[in-house]
Design an enzyme around this catalytic site. Structure first.
Site, short mmCIF file in Angstrom:
data_model
loop_
_atom_site.label_atom_id
_atom_site.label_comp_id
_atom_site.label_asym_id
_atom_site.label_seq_id
_atom_site.Cartn_x
_atom_site.Cartn_y
_atom_site.Cartn_z
CD GLU A 158 -3.18 0.76 2.14
OE1 GLU A 158 -4.27 0.27 1.79
OE2 GLU A 158 -2.91 1.09 3.31
CE LYS A 192 -11.46 2.95 1.78
NZ LYS A 192 -10.98 3.93 2.78
CG HIS A 234 6.39 -29.91 3.44
ND1 HIS A 234 6.92 -31.14 3.15
CD2 HIS A 234 7.00 -29.49 4.58
CE1 HIS A 234 7.80 -31.48 4.08
NE2 HIS A 234 7.87 -30.49 4.96
#
Length: 554
Positions: A359, A518, A390
């Site tokens: 960000e 937004k 793994h």
């Protein structure tokens, strides 16, 4: 005007040009050979500060590389930029604000003026306010509507109001105060709220609504859901103030919600969300581990701040890590960076660093509004070891991309079981060693012959067992995860991010891409719910809206 405010072409700087030539000279550099040729390589490329030990010897660097990178830091005026940020200059140019999260960990007696007002007394006033609240809850004096003490605290917040506090409270669970459990509610997904509500009782739960504006969509919706749930469980409007407090700069909205003004903790516009865990946003941390440990967290961060400001760049932990990131991103074409904590309690550090780094440095425009001239922030990813061994470590070892990695490991476990921690530590070191050394074709063939395979089988299988090696990594070691050392670790990464933004000429303290999403989300919501029949701006979005509306029930 200083470079960090009005950046010039960094690629034209002498140090950048020298690094470009040096990169060509380093094309055939072998870390294996470097360690063989120089027995002192480890001591030359390690340092310690604030309880952290950094080994950066497993990197594609020589002393000359370090000198050139440090010269670049000098040419971009990094020293002045560090001072400007620490003393409150407007380093966030797009919003016209300082970035003073470091002020939150400065001691009483320091002075720092913002718009002519010393902010340090305010910082410590809020710390005292937090101390009083935490003490009352831990002592069983803060009571719910049935006069029972608070047993559960739910932090309602998202982004920086969630990721940092969650990381710290879970990383320091060994320091947890008995009798109070902390929970986090972030996502605007009813399933998350449902799962949480099954674990708590309204009569003994305190909700912290953490939102600077008290208008963050996800946070406000979750706060409203929590309020409705509290009332449905038998709580009353009259007693609401016993169960809801806020961290916000919008007192009026918080009071209208039902929170008493004395239970609203302030936020300042000079602290960005992803840098805010040191503020009252850290209330859930303090409630989880106690106020004295929260202050130890601040103290560790302050120690790293002092190191960052005073240490020469060639012995400066955040600066060196930042410069290595620039070296790989801009000269070796690395597109991502792995964070690999070998500690169960640090399992959320990658999520916090994703927000902190991506960000902050996910920018394509420089401070002055001109396009970035280089690649900027990498993708940050990773997860807890040894689980990753793994899963995705295969790509680190034999994939086609260069992916630098940070290994983070404590020497001492809080929960020793047989020889588990020795194996965990050994796995951490062996992974960084394997990334560096790899396995040559000759070694692979010899290994297969030793197993008795025919030469035909050896030649068939050997190419698959070759590991390129020469993959860079840093290893950060702490004696054990403590509030002070964790504070230093998080602050170190904050400073690393800032240093890189200075070199790239970008603003590490705004996030306009987040804001666009937004705004568009509100418009899509109106179309989903029939608030407007005006079609979306593109056929794909409108088609998906229609698909939802044709099938959604509930």
């Amino acid at each position: 005007m200083a470079y960090y405010r009005n950046p010039s072409d960094v690629t034209a700087m002498p140090a950048w040009q020298a690094l470009t030539k040096h990169r060509q000279a380093m094309q055939d550099f072998s870390m294996r050979e470097a360690f063989t040729d120089d027995p002192k390589r480890f001591s030359q490329f390690t340092l310690s500060s604030a309880g952290l030990f950094l080994d950066y010897s497993k990197n594609l660097i020589t002393a000359e590389t370090r000198d050139l990178l440090v010269a670049l830091a000098g040419e971009v005026g990094l020293k002045d930029a560090i001072k400007a940020q620490y003393y409150g200059e407007l380093v966030n140019s797009s919003e016209g604000r300082p970035a003073l999260h470091t002020a939150l960990r400065r001691p009483v007696g320091d002075k720092l003026k913002v718009n002519g007002v010393d902010v340090i007394p305010d910082v410590h006033r809020v710390l005292n306010q937090m101390t009083e609240l935490v003490g009352r809850i831990h002592d069983g004096l803060w009571r719910g509507y049935t006069e029972k003490p608070i047993t559960d605290v739910v932090n309602i917040g998202i982004g920086g109001s969630f990721l940092g506090p969650e990381l710290v409270s879970e990383a320091l669970v060994a320091y947890a105060h008995k009798g109070v459990r902390c929970h986090y509610l972030a996502n605007i997904d009813g399933s998350e709220f449902h799962e949480l509500s099954m674990k708590i009782r309204a009569e003994t739960t305190l909700f912290i609504v953490s939102s600077k504006s008290f208008n963050t969509l996800e946070t406000l919706k979750n706060a409203q859901a929590a309020r409705a749930w509290y009332l449905a469980q038998g709580g009353s409007e009259v007693e609401l103030h016993r169960h809801f407090i806020a961290v916000s700069s919008n007192n009026a909205a918080a009071v209208a919600f039902g929170i008493r003004e004395e239970n609203i903790f302030p936020m300042w516009d000079w602290v960005g969300g992803r840098y805010s865990l040191w503020s009252a946003i850290g209330l859930p941390i303090a409630l989880a581990i106690g106020m004295s440990n929260f202050k130890e967290l601040l103290s560790g961060a302050y120690t790293m701040d002092q190191h960052f400001q005073s240490a020469p760049f060639d012995q400066n932990m955040p600066v060196l890590l930042a410069l290595l990131g620039v070296w790989y991103g801009n000269f070796w074409n690395a597109q991502s960076h792995a964070i690999l904590p070998y500690d169960h309690y640090l399992r959320n550090i990658t999520k916090h660093l994703q927000q902190l780094d991506m960000e902050s440095n996910g920018k394509s425009v420089r401070q002055d509004g001109t396009p970035a001239l280089t690649d900027t922030g990498p993708v940050i990813w990773g997860g807890v070891g040894a689980n990753g061994q793994h899963a995705y470590h295969q790509l680190l070892h034999q994939g086609t991309q260069m992916i630098p990695a940070d290994f983070i490991v404590p020497i001492v476990s809080f929960n020793p079981v047989a020889d588990h921690h020795q194996w965990l530590y050994a796995n951490c070191l062996s992974q960084s060693q394997a990334l560096m050394m790899g396995k040559t074709r000759a070694e692979a063939e010899a290994e297969l012959r030793d197993k008795g395979m025919s030469e035909e089988e050896v030649q068939k299988l050997a190419p698959h067992k070759v590991i390129p090696g020469n993959r860079p990594s840093n290893t950060l070691v702490v004696e054990r995860i403590s509030p002070r050392r964790l504070g230093a670790l998080v602050a170190m990464y904050e400073h690393k991010v800032f240093v890189q933004s200075v070199i790239w000429g970008t603003n590490a303290f705004d996030q306009w891409g987040v804001e666009l999403g937004k705004e568009m989300g509100k418009a899509v919501y109106q179309r989903l719910t029939g608030g407007t029949e005006e079609p979306a701006d593109d056929a794909s979005t409108q088609g998906l809206i229609n698909y939802f509306r044709g099938r959604h029930r509930g």
